[in-house]
Design a protein around this motif. Sequence first.
Motif: not given
Length: 322
Positions: A289-316
């Motif tokens: 969870x800790x790592x995935x939250x960083x990826x989620x925020x990073x993807x959002x900051x970089x406007x990387x929609x694919x990373x945001x969606x993949x991170x959300x899958x990982x978080x679920x």
Amino acid sequence: MSELWTAERTVSLVWAAELIGGQFPELLPLTITLLGEGFDNTVYRVNGRYVFRFPRRSIAVELLRVECALLPHLARLQLPLQVSEPVFEGKPTAEYPWPFAGYRYVAGALPGRVTAEERIRSSRPLAAFLRRLHGFPVEQAKRLGVPNDRIGRLDLSIRLNQADSNMSKAIERGLWSDRHDWDELIAWLDERAKKSGNGSGDGIEGGVGNGGAFTEALVHGDLHIRNILVNEERIITGIVDWGDVHTGNPAADLALVYSYLPPEGRKLFFADYGEVDVQTRMLARFRAVHTTLFLLLYGNDRQDAALVEAAQDSLRLALNYP
């Protein structure tokens, strides 16, 4: 305030070509394309056969040196999954004061969106790989310069608050909606930390706050969806970015079991890898969870929609969402 992933230096494609061509003329003429940017490195594919990594932050320099010392030894083990193998050692220059490195290209693609069935098919290859990696002689790793966990990746006295803050940010930014399972996880960990610290004997020996009691192992240290590669059948075939390699708690790597595999896949994984205690599983889940939250925020900051969606899958998966 700068984010954790803010670069101190970014090597452009033109600059990378100048550095590589100037130090490795045998690679000329160069065909070079940007492969990606991470927290620590800018990565280029060169001539279709090699990958060059250029540190973006000073903290990544020593990490690069360590992985370049270790990875040739791992490559010779013929592990079940491919690993990066350094073959070019770039020297600092007046303009770029840090070393850089070139590796043999590891075939594959980032997983992106992956079905449950595809994830399950990766369970056994991943188990075989981590069993071998975690069985690597720790003393040999240390002689090669591999450090212990100096930054407390599983130190809950630091990481719980950090992850909770990032969960709040994710909710505020509309990237996540429900804290229930997260609050249950941190309550369990917090209770164990209190018990292990008050001498009751009910907690994790050694204290859950610093990772608990564990058998020290060589660990990759940063296993997540940006550092694994899959083939056309969407099965994991390679592990890249070894900058966080260290000796420490295997739970740091077992995090991928919770952020990538569904429950059926986890059963297959542990059947092959070997069973671990409940505390290790919970720490691994927390790390996921800790790592995935960083990826989620990073993807959002970089406007990387694919990373945001993949991170959300990982978080679920890590939070046991359906």
